[in-house]
Scaffold this active site. Structure first.
Site, PDB file in Angstrom:
ATOM      1  CG  HIS A 188      -0.517   0.004   2.522  1.00  0.00           C
ATOM      2  ND1 HIS A 188      -1.342   0.222   3.596  1.00  0.00           N
ATOM      3  CD2 HIS A 188       0.721  -0.177   3.025  1.00  0.00           C
ATOM      4  CE1 HIS A 188      -0.621   0.182   4.689  1.00  0.00           C
ATOM      5  NE2 HIS A 188       0.623  -0.058   4.385  1.00  0.00           N
ATOM      6  CD  GLU A 189      -0.793   4.899   1.826  1.00  0.00           C
ATOM      7  OE1 GLU A 189      -0.929   5.642   0.844  1.00  0.00           O
ATOM      8  OE2 GLU A 189      -1.679   4.756   2.697  1.00  0.00           O
ATOM      9  N   GLY A 190       1.812   2.822  -2.612  1.00  0.00           N
ATOM     10  CA  GLY A 190       2.844   2.690  -3.643  1.00  0.00           C
ATOM     11  C   GLY A 190       3.646   1.437  -3.421  1.00  0.00           C
TER      12      GLY A 190
END
Lengths: 604, 604
Positions: free
Chosen positions: A454-456
């Site tokens: 998550h978040e990239g």
């Protein structure tokens, strides 16, 4: 009535946090800056102690319960276990959400580095429940920076007071890593508001009844804007419309279409959200009511401010899970008798605690090196945020910004990779017991597996580092980092002896970073340069961590007590067992290896 | 009524299994041996196809259901989902349990290598359900080798017919890795039987109602025997006493004290078993009724026969999970559109399937290299079992035994480590979706995390390799392996070109194995030599896998079609991205590094 507090000595190491903040990062120096003038080591310590107490009392006790009873969507309502609401209420009462903010926002102007350290207690105690205030804080900070005063009052202040929570709505089912493909539309209305319609995916905290309201920050397209990421605007879309008196009223047209059922992080609701599907139609008109934040088409830039913070926060969470897994497996290793030394296996002799076995110590030392190193890296990044805002001169502020740019993908990815590995070792130290749900470590491992996604994703961080950050401003970020590495190496070299040896290894490794980066871009072919970006990310990450450990080695030289010996031994472990991994990676990168891009998809 | 069969092309690769068995391992050559004279490639293929069909029809469809509804102990009875019983019944009907046995035991004299390949379909489809027949087979084989004709008739035949299942009861709560500390007692009775009392832990398949009876093979001490492992004897203890007519009757005094709740492998019951606690008292006398197997005090030696097989089986299961994760993420990567090439990011262009992105191909190629390499290693070991039993001359049989000795810890640990990593990459290819329970890969990852623990942890394998197998018979095993490596390298060198380059790398790496092994033992201090045994295990493992891949590279040179190109490309990936990792490990070992043993437990 909360449960018995957890043993906080198994969550984070108070001693190590103090070492990192004060002995290594000289956080006390910040109190000489005007912004932090009313602070002192005593106020910092009081905040850390508050975090420790609240985490042990309100967050840790329901960590397993939240995992076993994940949120459920029933009749349009998301049910969570009651302990989550109690934890969030206690957190809200503490004032920690707004701790780094100005007084007029209810804050206490706490340095980010202290706030990040304080927050790590909650992440170690319960990563899933801590996600709610974590997201809320990022959301509120973005609104305070880019919203109108009315938006700050209507949305940010209630979030900072703990009455509302916040989300970030970027992904859609067809647009995860590729935000250029976001389809959600925002139609302007005569009254200046917008009506949003579209489907968002993977929204953490996306729906629940834990607080009075939920404030969604949503990326969407105003019709007629440019295609791709340049046409994305940012909107604030509350779950319930906020009345002029500030109280949440009518439901907005945002509904949870479903919850995602995850391997870990189960206590955090994660929803698919439908905007403007007609389930709730405020005023009878189609679409969810939203307000534009800042200027049109600048949504991604605003969001990236939150995203960069969130990325460091992901690293901090991964590190905290690494630390708690380490502490728990250390306690287990000290108390579990099994086997005898490899020399002198007299079956009549009593069994020894497993910490006596070299391989168990190896697994503990590796966990210590990974998790305390990762903690150091994320705290250093938080310290840079403080420098960026409060350094005395413009050059110092700019330099902090450059370092943050280049370190953010590493601070996100390195802890996610290596503290997951630390959690795997924590399971291994426990043997079969560690694989059961009677012990915490298997949950930490499952929870931590989200962090490289998550978040990239890891791959996105790799492209960000090699494709953007390493070449931005003609490589100014990497140069600034090189100067920082050289400064530490210089200090170590001046001390002579072992410190100088470690410095020489670090200097040689950094030299490889610069030559390999140059060699990769010398090709002038981005697709070739970037084909092994993940290998580059991992190699540079290890070198950066060697720098962290050299700094901690120096800071630990003041004393020969067990704690400081341990810090130095973990540094030695990192330099002897870990840093040498990078040479094979650098050699591969330097060779211009094209094994991966040469692979025809049909061959797989 | 079983569910719709699963798509078997997502379980294992039929093409790759055929390649490994025939092109690489020349399994057809076995049919020239008297034992396999009635076999042919056609009969082997028929068995493989049967495995594929049964696995897809009876095992794969309930893989997730077994994970979600793990076995429960209620009122002394273990409840499992009904699909497990159907699957075991189908497996029993197929005759595969006894496939490698002689005709008089209902077998078909199938080579182990073909049986292992066939079995991998079941492991890929449902590792948890496949554990029951897997354990049963090992148990039956041990009884056939060391039991009396009556024991074979009473216990082994019903297991081979699928009416009974079997377990291995070694661990106790205080004795996991350290079997010297087993406490379970076996009191001899006047009638020649024994009465057992004690507590066993981690017993897979330890209790259930899936079959008429459960046959426990139990390590216990006859009073008066020597301490430590030399005082362990082996007993067969049925859950229900078997009547003279072969039917299970009265309950024996063995009860499940509880089930372990695991992170994965949830469909396999795993119990704490109490023997002789008085819950059931056959004939009113205390203790569970057991029969001695073989001679007193030789229990561990007998058990190790089963254990060595089980260790290779663990590696085979890990490899099969790696393969199915690879195939599923490959299918996902071909069908999931996301993003655009790094050059030419025109947001107006359509998204490309993610397999077009280099980093996704890297993750797929790594999975292929890990999982097909691991499959190759375990099939090679199974082939050695056949050699050990059927090679024409004594020298060939002895040589196979030496190779098996030295390869077993690697065949157990390497797939467990790297196919777990493969499953992590399979999740990563899926992005956020891979972290949800809507996709299979998260379960494979959780399931596979057990494999570095059970049947001897990673650390135990490392001590076995460096502390025993590398020095046994003056290092004869390692020498035999070196000759095997040299033969493949010689063949590759003779071909010239790229094959010769790979051969040179492998030869150099093997040279490191021999010099480093000598350097470690030159110290004459076992505790120093063994301190980094895990590093040694991992480094030697990678060199052995490079040998596997060179062999497969050569076997794949016959054709330039996509399949054979893919095999060669995976070999190149392994030599370029993986094998170079070992140099840092060898350098560390050669330096006599003592970071780990020098670490005072108080410093942690």
């Amino acid at each position: 009535m909360p449960a018995t507090p957890a043993d906080s000595s198994l969550l984070m190491s108070r001693k190590d946090l103090a070492f990192q903040l004060y002995a290594w990062l000289d956080t006390e120096a910040l109190v000489r800056r005007p912004r932090y003038a009313e602070h002192s080591r005593e106020t910092f310590d009081a905040v850390l102690e508050l975090g420790e107490q609240l985490a042990a009392r309100y967050f840790a006790p329901h960590n397993r319960a939240g995992d076993l009873a994940e949120p459920r969507l029933e009749d349009g309502t998301v049910e969570t276990i009651p302990e989550v609401r109690e934890a969030l209420a206690a957190f809200a009462r503490s004032g920690l959400v707004s701790a780094t903010m100005d007084e007029d926002l209810g804050g206490m102007r706490l340095p980010h580095v202290v706030s990040t350290a304080c927050f790590s207690w909650f992440q170690a105690a319960n990563i899933a429940t801590s996600a709610y205030p974590f997201l809320t804080l990022g959301n509120a900070r973005l609104l305070c920076a880019h919203g109108t005063p009315e938006q700050v009052d209507r949305y940010a202040r209630p979030m900072l007071a703990g009455r509302f929570t916040g989300t970030m709505c970027l992904s859609e089912p067809q647009a995860g890593s590729s935000l250029a493909d976001v389809l959600t539309r925002a139609e302007p209305q005569d009254d200046g508001t917008y009506r949003l319609s579209g489907n968002k995916m993977w929204i953490s905290g996306g729906d629940h009844e834990l607080t009075e309201n939920i404030v969604h920050l949503v990326l969407a397209r105003i019709p007629g804007g440019p295609p791709g990421v340049k046409g994305l605007s940012l909107f604030v879309v509350p779950k319930r419309l906020v009345s002029p008196d500030g109280s949440p009223g009518e439901r907005n047209d945002v509904v949870a279409a479903g919850l995602n059922h995850k391997m870990g992080y189960r206590g955090t609701t994660n929803a698919a959200l439908n905007f403007g599907e007609g389930a709730h139609l405020p005023g009878g008109r189609p679409g969810a009511v939203g307000e534009l934040v800042g200027e049109p088409h600048r949504g991604l830039a605003y969001m990236f401010m939150m995203m960069n913070e969130a990325r460091i926060g992901v690293g901090a969470g991964a590190a905290a899970l690494g630390v708690t897994g380490y502490l728990k497996s250390l306690a287990y290793a000290r108390s579990r008798p099994q086997g005898r030394p490899v020399t002198g296996r007299d079956p009549g002799a009593p069994q020894v605690p497993i910490i006596e076995h070299a391989d168990v110590r190896r697994m503990l030392l590796a966990q210590k090196a990974y998790s305390e190193g990762a903690t150091g890296l994320v705290l250093y990044c938080a310290r840079l945020v403080d420098e960026q805002h409060t350094a005395e001169d413009e050059a110092g502020r700019r330099r902090a910004g450059l370092l943050l740019d280049v370190l953010t993908p590493i601070a996100k990815s390195w802890p996610s990779q290596w503290c997951l590995e630390a959690n795997s070792l924590a399971i291994q130290v426990h043997g079969g017991y560690g694989y059961t749900r009677e012990y915490d470590v298997e949950q930490h491992y499952r929870d931590n597996r989200l962090n490289p996604i998550h978040e990239g994703t890891h791959g996105i961080q790799a492209l960000d580092l090699l494709g953007r950050k390493a070449v931005l401003d003609g490589g100014a970020g990497l140069r600034a980092l090189g100067e920082t590495v050289a400064a530490t190496a210089g200090e170590a070299a001046a001390r002579g002896g072992e410190a100088a040896e470690l410095a020489a290894s670090l200097t040689a490794a950094w030299e490889r970073v610069t030559t390999v980066t140059a060699a990769l871009w010398a090709t002038g072919e981005p697709d070739r340069a970037l084909a092994n970006a993940a290998v580059y990310l991992e190699a540079v990450g290890h070198v950066v961590l060697a720098w962290v450990w050299l700094g901690q080695y120096l800071a630990a030289s003041a004393s020969d007590d067990a704690f400081h010996q341990g810090k130095r031994q973990a540094a030695r472990y990192f330099f002897r067992h870990e840093l040498p991994r990078t040479e094979a990676q650098f050699a591969l990168l330097e060779s211009g290896d094209t094994t991966v891009p040469d692979t025809d998809p049909d061959w797989l």
